[in-house]
Enzyme design. Structure first.
Site, PDB file in Angstrom:
ATOM      1  N   GLY A   1      12.907  -4.612  11.995  1.00  0.00           N
ATOM      2  CA  GLY A   1      12.046  -3.590  11.408  1.00  0.00           C
ATOM      3  C   GLY A   1      10.699  -4.122  10.955  1.00  0.00           C
ATOM      4  O   GLY A   1      10.047  -3.532  10.089  1.00  0.00           O
TER       5      GLY A   1
ATOM      6  N   ILE B   1       0.823  -1.215   0.000  1.00  0.00           N
ATOM      7  CA  ILE B   1       0.000   0.000   0.000  1.00  0.00           C
ATOM      8  C   ILE B   1       0.858   1.268   0.000  1.00  0.00           C
ATOM      9  O   ILE B   1       0.386   2.344  -0.382  1.00  0.00           O
ATOM     10  CB  ILE B   1      -0.944  -0.024   1.227  1.00  0.00           C
TER      11      ILE B   1
ATOM     12  N   HIS C   1       5.879 -12.136   6.090  1.00  0.00           N
ATOM     13  CA  HIS C   1       5.720 -11.683   4.710  1.00  0.00           C
ATOM     14  C   HIS C   1       7.095 -11.347   4.154  1.00  0.00           C
ATOM     15  O   HIS C   1       8.011 -10.983   4.896  1.00  0.00           O
ATOM     16  CB  HIS C   1       4.794 -10.464   4.614  1.00  0.00           C
TER      17      HIS C   1
HETATM   18  P1  AMP Z   1       7.233  -4.767   7.511  1.00  0.00           P
HETATM   19  O1  AMP Z   1       7.838  -3.518   8.057  1.00  0.00           O
HETATM   20  O2  AMP Z   1       8.253  -5.689   6.899  1.00  0.00           O
HETATM   21  O3  AMP Z   1       6.358  -5.468   8.522  1.00  0.00           O
HETATM   22  O4  AMP Z   1       6.322  -4.328   6.290  1.00  0.00           O
HETATM   23  C1  AMP Z   1       4.950  -4.124   6.378  1.00  0.00           C
HETATM   24  C2  AMP Z   1       4.506  -3.651   5.029  1.00  0.00           C
HETATM   25  O5  AMP Z   1       3.104  -3.798   4.941  1.00  0.00           O
HETATM   26  C3  AMP Z   1       4.822  -2.170   4.751  1.00  0.00           C
HETATM   27  O6  AMP Z   1       5.617  -2.079   3.578  1.00  0.00           O
HETATM   28  C4  AMP Z   1       3.441  -1.547   4.573  1.00  0.00           C
HETATM   29  O7  AMP Z   1       3.426  -0.529   3.601  1.00  0.00           O
HETATM   30  C5  AMP Z   1       2.610  -2.750   4.170  1.00  0.00           C
HETATM   31  N1  AMP Z   1       1.179  -2.639   4.444  1.00  0.00           N
HETATM   32  C6  AMP Z   1       0.592  -2.283   5.614  1.00  0.00           C
HETATM   33  N2  AMP Z   1      -0.745  -2.320   5.504  1.00  0.00           N
HETATM   34  C7  AMP Z   1      -1.014  -2.715   4.233  1.00  0.00           C
HETATM   35  C8  AMP Z   1      -2.225  -2.939   3.492  1.00  0.00           C
HETATM   36  N3  AMP Z   1      -3.434  -2.771   4.041  1.00  0.00           N
HETATM   37  N4  AMP Z   1      -2.118  -3.332   2.196  1.00  0.00           N
HETATM   38  C9  AMP Z   1      -0.902  -3.496   1.625  1.00  0.00           C
HETATM   39  N5  AMP Z   1       0.265  -3.322   2.279  1.00  0.00           N
HETATM   40  C10 AMP Z   1       0.210  -2.918   3.554  1.00  0.00           C
END
Ligand code: AMP
Ligand code: ZN
Length: 114
Positions: A93, A31, A100
């Site tokens: 982080g 997102i 994921h």
């Molecule tokens: P991390 O810091 O590795 O946990 O990455 C989490 C990722 O999830 C970040 O890059 C966010 O931009 C992404 N994210 C959070 N909420 C959403 C959402 N609703 N749809 C798509 N990506 C998301």
């Protein structure tokens, strides 16, 4: 898990831009993209982080990597190069506590990461 944002995306309760899906794996567009191509690949089953996987999850992790490679090819990144990574735990982080992997490409990546 009701309080997990990615479990809610997987169930469809929260909308997302799906780019790949099978019985075990979902890939969506991030997102808040940090590169021209920024996708997230995740197991459909809730696993908190790479720090929590067991040997039995080896095939699942391998499949996610293969899906990433296929998506990278689909996006025209195979020749240019791309980055595939996971953030695990607080110092890694990780903001969302559902395992994921980020697939990033379409610009020059830097090293070391921040
Ligand atoms: P991390 O810091 O590795 O946990 O990455 C989490 C990722 O999830 C970040 O890059 C966010 O931009 C992404 N994210 C959070 N909420 C959403 C959402 N609703 N749809 C798509 N990506 C998301
Ligand atoms: Zn979850």
């Amino acid at each position: 898990m009701d309080d997990c944002i990615f479990c809610r995306i997987i169930s469809g309760a929260i909308p997302s831009q799906r780019v790949y899906e099978d019985d075990e794996v979902l890939a969506i567009r991030d997102i808040n993209p940090q590169a021209p191509v920024h996708m997230l690949l995740m197991p459909k089953r809730h696993i908190t982080s790479l720090g929590d996987v067991s040997d039995s999850e080896g095939p699942l992790i391998g499949r996610i990597a293969l899906v990433a490679a296929s998506l990278a090819r689909d996006e025209g990144l195979a020749e240019r190069g791309f980055r595939f990574l996971t953030n695990a735990g607080p110092e890694g982080g990780q903001a969302v506590a559902h395992l994921h992997f980020h697939l990033l490409g379409g610009r020059q990546m830097a090293w070391p990461p921040g």
